[in-house]
Scaffold this active site. Structure first.
Site, mmCIF file in Angstrom:
data_model
loop_
_atom_site.group_PDB
_atom_site.id
_atom_site.type_symbol
_atom_site.label_atom_id
_atom_site.label_comp_id
_atom_site.label_asym_id
_atom_site.label_seq_id
_atom_site.Cartn_x
_atom_site.Cartn_y
_atom_site.Cartn_z
ATOM 1 C CG ASP A 150 -1.849 1.119 1.328
ATOM 2 O OD1 ASP A 150 -2.239 1.623 0.189
ATOM 3 O OD2 ASP A 150 -2.226 1.774 2.415
ATOM 4 C CD GLU A 161 -4.658 1.189 -2.427
ATOM 5 O OE1 GLU A 161 -5.430 0.594 -1.789
ATOM 6 O OE2 GLU A 161 -4.410 2.387 -2.090
ATOM 7 C CG ASP A 219 -1.014 3.393 5.805
ATOM 8 O OD1 ASP A 219 -1.489 3.867 4.848
ATOM 9 O OD2 ASP A 219 -0.919 3.735 6.795
#
Length: 191
Positions: A7, A68, A141
């Site tokens: 992430d 992501e 996260d």
């Protein structure tokens, strides 16, 4: 399949390694968050993210990296930093010959929770449940990095089958067009 989920972010970058077993079985190998000081220059922050990810690539030897995709954010500066962090992750993986797959936030949420509109608390709760974690990952996260890895493990076989079907369809279309052209040519020659 072993997946490194990332992430991306400059202030906090979630990183996780998840192993996928038969069916939908997933196991957490490692999870952490890379933090960089807000007052540090951009190059130093990106280097810190890169160094951490590279050490995890060498240590955990994933088969693929799931990152992501920056979808949209109101703060352009934040979006740029997120994209740059994702870029250094992709470069680190490419140096090792690893495939990098990008997943949108809604795709990840839908894969893990069943809803593309799930909030961070719902994603964290489902990640904990799916991985049988006794305590929460350190940050949202980190939980998102776990969710990215799970999403990829579950969706990769479907994506592979879809790509294979598209290739077969393209080959059938090519053969069909060639036959039609040949038939037109033969029909014109017989006149």
């Amino acid at each position: 399949m072993r997946v490194l989920g990332v992430d991306p972010g400059l202030t906090r970058c979630g990183v996780a390694v998840v192993d996928g077993g038969t069916g939908r079985k997933v196991t957490c190998v490692a999870v952490d968050t890379v933090r960089t000081p807000v007052d540090a220059d951009l190059a130093s922050r990106l280097l810190a993210v890169s160094d951490f990810v590279e050490s995890w690539l060498d240590l955990h030897k994933p088969d693929v990296v799931a990152v992501e995709r920056v979808f949209s954010q109101y703060n352009v500066q934040t979006a740029m930093g997120t994209a740059q962090a994702g870029g250094v992750v992709a470069v680190a993986a490419a140096r090792r010959g690893l495939k990098v797959e990008f997943h949108t936030p809604s795709e990840v949420k839908a894969a893990v929770t069943g809803s593309g509109r799930a909030d961070k608390a719902q994603v964290t709760a489902m990640v904990m449940r799916l991985l049988s974690l006794q305590e929460r990952p350190g940050t949202a996260d980190a939980a998102d990095a776990l969710a990215l890895a799970i999403c990829h493990i579950w969706r990769a076989p479907m994506r592979a089958r879809l790509a294979e079907a598209e290739q077969r369809a393209a080959e059938l279309a090519r053969v069909h067009k060639a036959r039609l052209a040949q038939a037109r040519k033969a029909g014109g020659a017989s006149r």
